[in-house]
Design an enzyme around this catalytic site. Structure first.
Site, PDB file in Angstrom:
ATOM      1  N   PHE A  24      23.974  75.732  16.278  1.00 30.67           N
ATOM      2  CA  PHE A  24      23.933  75.551  17.723  1.00 30.67           C
ATOM      3  C   PHE A  24      25.303  75.175  18.294  1.00 30.67           C
ATOM      4  O   PHE A  24      25.878  75.900  19.120  1.00 30.67           O
ATOM      5  CB  PHE A  24      22.875  74.491  18.056  1.00 30.67           C
ATOM      6  CG  PHE A  24      22.935  73.934  19.445  1.00 30.67           C
ATOM      7  CD1 PHE A  24      23.002  74.785  20.539  1.00 30.67           C
ATOM      8  CD2 PHE A  24      22.909  72.568  19.654  1.00 30.67           C
ATOM      9  CE1 PHE A  24      23.052  74.265  21.837  1.00 30.67           C
ATOM     10  CE2 PHE A  24      22.944  72.045  20.927  1.00 30.67           C
ATOM     11  CZ  PHE A  24      23.019  72.893  22.020  1.00 30.67           C
ATOM     12  N   ILE A  25      25.867  74.067  17.836  1.00 28.71           N
ATOM     13  CA  ILE A  25      27.161  73.634  18.371  1.00 28.71           C
ATOM     14  C   ILE A  25      28.282  74.494  17.811  1.00 28.71           C
ATOM     15  O   ILE A  25      29.218  74.866  18.529  1.00 28.71           O
ATOM     16  CB  ILE A  25      27.404  72.144  18.053  1.00 28.71           C
ATOM     17  CG1 ILE A  25      26.294  71.268  18.652  1.00 28.71           C
ATOM     18  CG2 ILE A  25      28.758  71.704  18.598  1.00 28.71           C
ATOM     19  CD1 ILE A  25      26.409  69.797  18.290  1.00 28.71           C
ATOM     20  N   LEU A  92      31.579  71.214  10.890  1.00 26.13           N
ATOM     21  CA  LEU A  92      30.272  70.929  11.461  1.00 26.13           C
ATOM     22  C   LEU A  92      29.127  71.168  10.483  1.00 26.13           C
ATOM     23  O   LEU A  92      28.003  70.746  10.741  1.00 26.13           O
ATOM     24  CB  LEU A  92      30.009  71.792  12.710  1.00 26.13           C
ATOM     25  CG  LEU A  92      30.842  71.519  13.948  1.00 26.13           C
ATOM     26  CD1 LEU A  92      32.178  72.237  13.913  1.00 26.13           C
ATOM     27  CD2 LEU A  92      30.075  71.916  15.204  1.00 26.13           C
ATOM     28  N   ALA A  94      26.287  70.907   8.017  1.00 22.81           N
ATOM     29  CA  ALA A  94      25.544  69.721   7.583  1.00 22.81           C
ATOM     30  C   ALA A  94      24.054  70.018   7.571  1.00 22.81           C
ATOM     31  O   ALA A  94      23.579  70.964   8.203  1.00 22.81           O
ATOM     32  CB  ALA A  94      25.814  68.547   8.532  1.00 22.81           C
ATOM     33  N   ILE A  96      21.043  68.658   9.229  1.00 23.05           N
ATOM     34  CA  ILE A  96      20.986  67.837  10.441  1.00 23.05           C
ATOM     35  C   ILE A  96      19.600  67.280  10.744  1.00 23.05           C
ATOM     36  O   ILE A  96      19.457  66.466  11.665  1.00 23.05           O
ATOM     37  CB  ILE A  96      21.485  68.624  11.659  1.00 23.05           C
ATOM     38  CG1 ILE A  96      20.584  69.835  11.922  1.00 23.05           C
ATOM     39  CG2 ILE A  96      22.936  69.043  11.474  1.00 23.05           C
ATOM     40  CD1 ILE A  96      20.881  70.540  13.235  1.00 23.05           C
ATOM     41  N   TYR A 160      19.532  60.675   6.370  1.00 22.33           N
ATOM     42  CA  TYR A 160      20.501  61.481   7.113  1.00 22.33           C
ATOM     43  C   TYR A 160      21.646  60.615   7.614  1.00 22.33           C
ATOM     44  O   TYR A 160      22.826  60.941   7.422  1.00 22.33           O
ATOM     45  CB  TYR A 160      19.807  62.172   8.288  1.00 22.33           C
ATOM     46  CG  TYR A 160      20.780  62.766   9.280  1.00 22.33           C
ATOM     47  CD1 TYR A 160      21.508  63.905   8.978  1.00 22.33           C
ATOM     48  CD2 TYR A 160      20.965  62.172  10.534  1.00 22.33           C
ATOM     49  CE1 TYR A 160      22.413  64.439   9.889  1.00 22.33           C
ATOM     50  CE2 TYR A 160      21.855  62.701  11.449  1.00 22.33           C
ATOM     51  CZ  TYR A 160      22.581  63.833  11.125  1.00 22.33           C
ATOM     52  OH  TYR A 160      23.477  64.348  12.028  1.00 22.33           O
ATOM     53  N   LYS A 164      25.744  60.718   6.582  1.00 22.82           N
ATOM     54  CA  LYS A 164      26.819  60.936   7.545  1.00 22.82           C
ATOM     55  C   LYS A 164      27.795  59.753   7.562  1.00 22.82           C
ATOM     56  O   LYS A 164      29.002  59.948   7.776  1.00 22.82           O
ATOM     57  CB  LYS A 164      26.241  61.178   8.932  1.00 22.82           C
ATOM     58  CG  LYS A 164      25.449  62.478   9.056  1.00 22.82           C
ATOM     59  CD  LYS A 164      26.319  63.708   8.843  1.00 22.82           C
ATOM     60  CE  LYS A 164      27.220  63.989  10.028  1.00 22.82           C
ATOM     61  NZ  LYS A 164      27.990  65.250   9.876  1.00 22.82           N
ATOM     62  N   ASN A 189      23.504  62.751  21.529  1.00 25.33           N
ATOM     63  CA  ASN A 189      22.510  63.822  21.382  1.00 25.33           C
ATOM     64  C   ASN A 189      22.873  65.063  22.204  1.00 25.33           C
ATOM     65  O   ASN A 189      22.657  65.093  23.410  1.00 25.33           O
ATOM     66  CB  ASN A 189      21.127  63.300  21.771  1.00 25.33           C
ATOM     67  CG  ASN A 189      20.631  62.254  20.794  1.00 25.33           C
ATOM     68  OD1 ASN A 189      21.107  61.121  20.793  1.00 25.33           O
ATOM     69  ND2 ASN A 189      19.694  62.625  19.946  1.00 25.33           N
ATOM     70  N   ARG A 223      17.829  57.841  24.423  1.00 25.27           N
ATOM     71  CA  ARG A 223      18.943  58.613  23.890  1.00 25.27           C
ATOM     72  C   ARG A 223      19.926  58.981  24.992  1.00 25.27           C
ATOM     73  O   ARG A 223      19.567  59.078  26.171  1.00 25.27           O
ATOM     74  CB  ARG A 223      18.426  59.901  23.225  1.00 25.27           C
ATOM     75  CG  ARG A 223      17.570  59.677  21.979  1.00 25.27           C
ATOM     76  CD  ARG A 223      18.370  59.110  20.830  1.00 25.27           C
ATOM     77  NE  ARG A 223      17.585  59.010  19.597  1.00 25.27           N
ATOM     78  CZ  ARG A 223      16.911  57.928  19.231  1.00 25.27           C
ATOM     79  NH1 ARG A 223      16.901  56.840  20.000  1.00 25.27           N
ATOM     80  NH2 ARG A 223      16.246  57.916  18.089  1.00 25.27           N
TER      81      ARG A 223
END
Length: 337
Positions: A24-25, A92, A94, A96, A160, A164, A189, A223
């Protein structure tokens, strides 16, 4: 060992490696880099079907600017080949999913921590100019002080988050021990068009568009939601700014919202009233639930001249419009987020 120093950014022909580029990112970052004149080497996980994830449109439109490198972040040789000749690394890649980390903590740790170690080693050997490592606000655990500055204590409330934290500390160690020119960005987020349908905002949007009810795991956690274009802008600024090596920098709006209230806003924007239902069973064990995340983003303003530009209402409207645009994107399968 000499301390890390900033090196001038080449005026033309910058080559960026983006790990996790199909995500996505990562895919949005690749798009923005290409639009800004970079060459992009997109590291995507190998699969027999040849899927490039969110990069499909970019690869078709700008094949001369995007090199697809298929491999696995756990394969040392593959990562080394991908890093060779690169100016800047955006890391990026990972695992997630927090729910997945309860089911497979070892795999989550291996990919997130040891995979990062592979990237650090490759970057060190390649002599890159800058590495931008992507952290997560989950490393903070539930807020102890508000807003949450970079100095907030770390707490691994899920496997998770622990993985990280380990990755972030590995980056810190390579800056201190080997002079690696690295910076850590810590998005809160991130949401927007193209996000996994199982993330909270897409899940609510899909259910609301379908007429409800909107089923959620829990309604009370708060969030700090940041639109993807703002997150990507912060990453690129971190790659180019002076005086940021060795720093950890929050990328968040500084405003938080409860999940239940977020769902109400989405339903109102969709314009189709429906019921909100909290699941009887929690997806996260009680002690693992992060109750509140809200960023202090002043350091990003000072070091990167960065500030979020997309309001929550605008970002949600743009995301809803994206989901309305193609019914085939729907993938609602009763997943409680």
């Amino acid at each position: 060992m000499k301390p890390p120093v900033d090196r001038p950014v080449p005026a033309e022909g910058r080559l960026a490696l983006v790990t996790g580029a199909g995500g996505f990112i990562g895919s949005r970052l690749a798009e923005r880099l290409v639009a800004a004149g970079w060459q992009v080497r997109a590291f995507v996980r190998y699969g027999a079907e040849g899927n490039v994830g969110g990069l499909k449109a970019l690869v078709a439109a700008a094949a001369d600017r995007v090199q697809v490198h298929r491999g696995d972040i756990m394969d040392v040789e593959s990562v080394a080949r991908a890093t060779d000749g690169v100016d800047t690394v955006f890391h990026l890649a990972a695992r997630i999913s927090i729910p997945y980390s309860y089911e497979a903590p070892r795999d989550t740790f291996h990919v997130n921590a040891l995979g990062t170690l592979n990237v650090l080693e490759a970057a060190q050997q390649a002599g890159i100019r800058r590495l931008v490592h992507t952290s997560t606000s989950e490393v903070f655990g539930s807020a102890v002080t508000l807003p949450m500055a970079e100095t907030h204590r770390l707490k691994g409330q899920s496997p998770y988050a622990a993985s990280k934290i380990a990755a972030d500390k590995l980056v810190e160690s390579y800056v201190c021990a080997f002079g690696l020119p690295a910076v850590v960005v810590r998005p809160f987020n991130t949401y927007g068009p193209g996000q996994s349908p199982r993330a909270v905002i897409p899940a609510v949007i899909q259910q609301a568009l379908a007429g409800g009810p909107v089923r959620l795991g829990t309604l009370t956690p708060r969030r700090d939601f940041t639109f993807v274009d703002d997150t990507v802008d912060g990453m690129i600024r971190a790659a180019l700014a002076d005086g940021v090596i060795g720093r950890e920098i929050n990328l968040g709006t500084g405003q938080d919202i409860a999940i239940g209230e977020l769902a109400e806003r989405i339903i109102a924007l969709v314009g189709q009233p429906c019921e909100i239902v909290a699941a009887a069973e929690r997806m996260r064990p009680a002690a693992s639930e992060v109750d509140r995340l809200c960023s202090d983003n002043r350091l990003a303003g000072q070091l990167l001249d960065w500030r979020p530009r997309v309001s929550l209402e605008e970002g949600l409207s743009r995301t809803i419009a994206w989901w309305r645009g193609d019914r085939e994107r729907f993938d609602w399968r009763g997943y409680a987020v």
